[in-house]
Write an enzyme that holds these catalytic residues in place. Structure first.
Site, PDB file in Angstrom:
ATOM      1  N   SER A 119       0.858  -1.187   0.000  1.00  0.00           N
ATOM      2  CA  SER A 119       0.000   0.000   0.000  1.00  0.00           C
ATOM      3  C   SER A 119       0.889   1.230   0.000  1.00  0.00           C
ATOM      4  CB  SER A 119      -0.873  -0.003   1.260  1.00  0.00           C
ATOM      5  OG  SER A 119      -1.506   1.253   1.419  1.00  0.00           O
ATOM      6  N   TYR A 161      -1.614  -2.003  10.095  1.00  0.00           N
ATOM      7  CA  TYR A 161      -1.679  -2.208   8.649  1.00  0.00           C
ATOM      8  C   TYR A 161      -0.420  -1.682   7.959  1.00  0.00           C
ATOM      9  CZ  TYR A 161      -3.317  -1.957   3.842  1.00  0.00           C
ATOM     10  OH  TYR A 161      -3.435  -2.096   2.481  1.00  0.00           O
ATOM     11  N   SER A 195       2.650  -3.795   8.666  1.00  0.00           N
ATOM     12  CA  SER A 195       2.597  -5.086   7.974  1.00  0.00           C
ATOM     13  C   SER A 195       2.939  -4.933   6.496  1.00  0.00           C
ATOM     14  CB  SER A 195       1.222  -5.740   8.147  1.00  0.00           C
ATOM     15  OG  SER A 195       0.224  -5.082   7.390  1.00  0.00           O
ATOM     16  N   LYS A 196       2.480  -3.849   5.872  1.00  0.00           N
ATOM     17  CA  LYS A 196       2.741  -3.656   4.446  1.00  0.00           C
ATOM     18  C   LYS A 196       4.186  -3.222   4.185  1.00  0.00           C
ATOM     19  CE  LYS A 196      -1.138  -5.034   2.784  1.00  0.00           C
ATOM     20  NZ  LYS A 196      -1.188  -6.257   1.972  1.00  0.00           N
TER      21      LYS A 196
END
Length: 195
Positions: A85, A98, A101-102
């Protein structure tokens, strides 16, 4: 159906693909935890949700790559595309689980591009901006269109991101047109940020 958090489940999918088609040419690691996450300051994120996000977004990606790597090594060819992302470039607040993690997916991609390159296996990342997917609508609800409108104002190309934009980048990376491209992060976000 596959549970990417379980390596044996991932192996089952890889075996089914080889049994059906004789080889695995490409893998797109698109499964991820996003829409069900709760936005919160980093120190207020539920630990169980943090761990679940890491388990799906990082471990799941790793598991799928481990599952398909033997078939790709046997063929001495393959293309793996991991979905991250563009939030890793801008540091979206209240979504630390999030974003972290990306970013880990990008690090894994670079490492595995080096490890698998000798077998002519390419590993790249596609990092899209906010797109009106089911996950985005699940996360943002009635605010989805307003958020997309705000994001558009930060882009060089002033239109909303569409699923076909992401699909086009994935198609390029799966094709022979990108046969000399590996370890790269491809931002699909209308010129919001530049590397």
């Amino acid at each position: 159906t596959v549970d990417i958090t379980k390596f044996a489940s991932c192996q089952g999918v890889a075996k089914a693909a080889v049994d059906a088609y004789g080889r695995i040419d490409g893998l797109v690691n698109y499964a991820g935890m996003y829409g069900t996450l709760h936005q919160a300051p980093f120190d207020m994120i539920d630990e169980g949700e943090w761990n679940a996000c890491m388990n799906v977004n990082i471990t799941g990606t790793w598991n799928m790559i481990r599952a398909v790597a033997p078939a790709m090594r046997n063929a001495n060819a393959g293309s793996i595309i991991n979905i991250a992302s563009n939030t890793v470039m801008i540091g979206q607040p209240y979504m630390a689980h999030y974003v972290v993690s990306k970013m880990a997916v990008i690090g894994m991609t670079r490492t595995l591009a080096r490890e698998l390159g000798a077998n002519n296996i390419r590993v790249n990342v596609v990092a899209p901006t906010v797109t009106a997917t089911e996950g985005t609508r699940q996360l943002a609800g009635e605010h989805t269109d307003a958020i997309i409108g705000m994001v558009m104002q930060t882009q060089s190309v002033k239109r909303p991101s569409e699923i076909r934009d992401v699909a086009g980048a994935v198609a390029y990376l799966l094709s022979d047109f990108s046969s000399f491209v590996t370890g790269q992060t491809h931002l699909v976000e209308g010129g919001q940020t530049f590397l």
